[in-house]
Design a protein around this motif. Structure first.
Motif, PDB file in Angstrom:
ATOM      1  N   ASP A  33       0.851  -1.187   0.000  1.00  0.00           N
ATOM      2  CA  ASP A  33       0.000   0.000   0.000  1.00  0.00           C
ATOM      3  C   ASP A  33       0.890   1.242   0.000  1.00  0.00           C
ATOM      4  N   GLY A  95     -14.996   3.699   4.107  1.00  0.00           N
ATOM      5  CA  GLY A  95     -13.616   4.024   3.769  1.00  0.00           C
ATOM      6  C   GLY A  95     -13.134   3.472   2.446  1.00  0.00           C
ATOM      7  N   THR A  97     -12.203   3.531  -1.188  1.00  0.00           N
ATOM      8  CA  THR A  97     -11.893   4.590  -2.156  1.00  0.00           C
ATOM      9  C   THR A  97     -11.609   4.043  -3.549  1.00  0.00           C
ATOM     10  N   HIS A 104      -6.926  -5.709   2.315  1.00  0.00           N
ATOM     11  CA  HIS A 104      -5.796  -5.121   3.024  1.00  0.00           C
ATOM     12  C   HIS A 104      -5.239  -6.192   3.967  1.00  0.00           C
TER      13      HIS A 104
HETATM   14  P1  AMP Z   1      -9.696   1.413   0.228  1.00  0.00           P
HETATM   15  O1  AMP Z   1      -9.675   2.762   0.913  1.00  0.00           O
HETATM   16  O2  AMP Z   1     -10.119   0.281   1.093  1.00  0.00           O
HETATM   17  O3  AMP Z   1     -10.444   1.476  -1.084  1.00  0.00           O
HETATM   18  O4  AMP Z   1      -8.172   1.092  -0.107  1.00  0.00           O
HETATM   19  C1  AMP Z   1      -7.483   1.678  -1.178  1.00  0.00           C
HETATM   20  C2  AMP Z   1      -6.042   1.644  -0.808  1.00  0.00           C
HETATM   21  O5  AMP Z   1      -5.269   1.823  -1.973  1.00  0.00           O
HETATM   22  C3  AMP Z   1      -5.590   2.752   0.167  1.00  0.00           C
HETATM   23  O6  AMP Z   1      -5.091   2.150   1.360  1.00  0.00           O
HETATM   24  C4  AMP Z   1      -4.526   3.519  -0.604  1.00  0.00           C
HETATM   25  O7  AMP Z   1      -3.459   3.949   0.203  1.00  0.00           O
HETATM   26  C5  AMP Z   1      -4.099   2.494  -1.636  1.00  0.00           C
HETATM   27  N1  AMP Z   1      -3.537   3.037  -2.860  1.00  0.00           N
HETATM   28  C6  AMP Z   1      -4.034   4.031  -3.624  1.00  0.00           C
HETATM   29  N2  AMP Z   1      -3.244   4.253  -4.693  1.00  0.00           N
HETATM   30  C7  AMP Z   1      -2.227   3.362  -4.592  1.00  0.00           C
HETATM   31  C8  AMP Z   1      -1.074   3.084  -5.400  1.00  0.00           C
HETATM   32  N3  AMP Z   1      -0.816   3.770  -6.517  1.00  0.00           N
HETATM   33  N4  AMP Z   1      -0.233   2.111  -4.984  1.00  0.00           N
HETATM   34  C9  AMP Z   1      -0.479   1.416  -3.859  1.00  0.00           C
HETATM   35  N5  AMP Z   1      -1.539   1.625  -3.067  1.00  0.00           N
HETATM   36  C10 AMP Z   1      -2.410   2.588  -3.427  1.00  0.00           C
END
Ligand code: AMP
Length: 117
Positions: A33, A95, A97, A104
């Motif tokens: 992440d 949460g 996004t 995770h």
């Molecule tokens: P969620 O909020 O459960 O949808 O998790 C999305 C996750 O993707 C978040 O923890 C972000 O930090 C992670 N994330 C977003 N862009 C990237 C990226 N380019 N590389 C790695 N992780 C990412």
């Protein structure tokens, strides 16, 4: 429409943008992440963008969900002595996004008595 645009994870899977990839199989990719919430914070994603949430994945392809979970376990064995928290955020209010289902894997030392990140 923007909702049809490839998600950030689809672009990582296609190697259009970089990521710190720790595991790949025919159907799953795992990478670190970019904004870690624990000493070990990995994301395990199916390569298909068909499923937005873990509920959709469970209903549509339970074998693929099982592969995500077994991959999470193997990565936790390698990176976090087999002890970890597995989180699937579902919905913006929870949460989520990125609407390409992902697990995770949080480990390497977590605060006691907390849930979520
Ligand atoms: P969620 O909020 O459960 O949808 O998790 C999305 C996750 O993707 C978040 O923890 C972000 O930090 C992670 N994330 C977003 N862009 C990237 C990226 N380019 N590389 C790695 N992780 C990412």
């Amino acid at each position: 429409m923007s909702s049809d645009a490839p998600s950030i994870f689809t672009r990582i899977i296609a190697r259009e943008i970089p990521a710190d990839i720790v595991f790949e199989s025919e159907s799953v990719l795992a990478f670190r992440d970019i904004a870690p919430q624990a000493p070990v914070h990995l994301l395990v994603v199916p390569k298909t963008a068909t499923y937005r949430t873990v509920g959709e994945l469970a209903a549509g392809d339970p074998a693929l969900l099982a592969e995500l979970v077994t991959t999470a376990q193997r990565l936790a064995d390698e990176h976090s002595d087999g002890q970890y928290r597995l989180v699937f955020n579902t919905g913006e209010a929870a949460g989520q996004t990125v609407f390409h289902v992902h697990a995770h894997v949080l480990g390497g030392g977590l605060a006691e008595g907390t849930l979520g990140d």
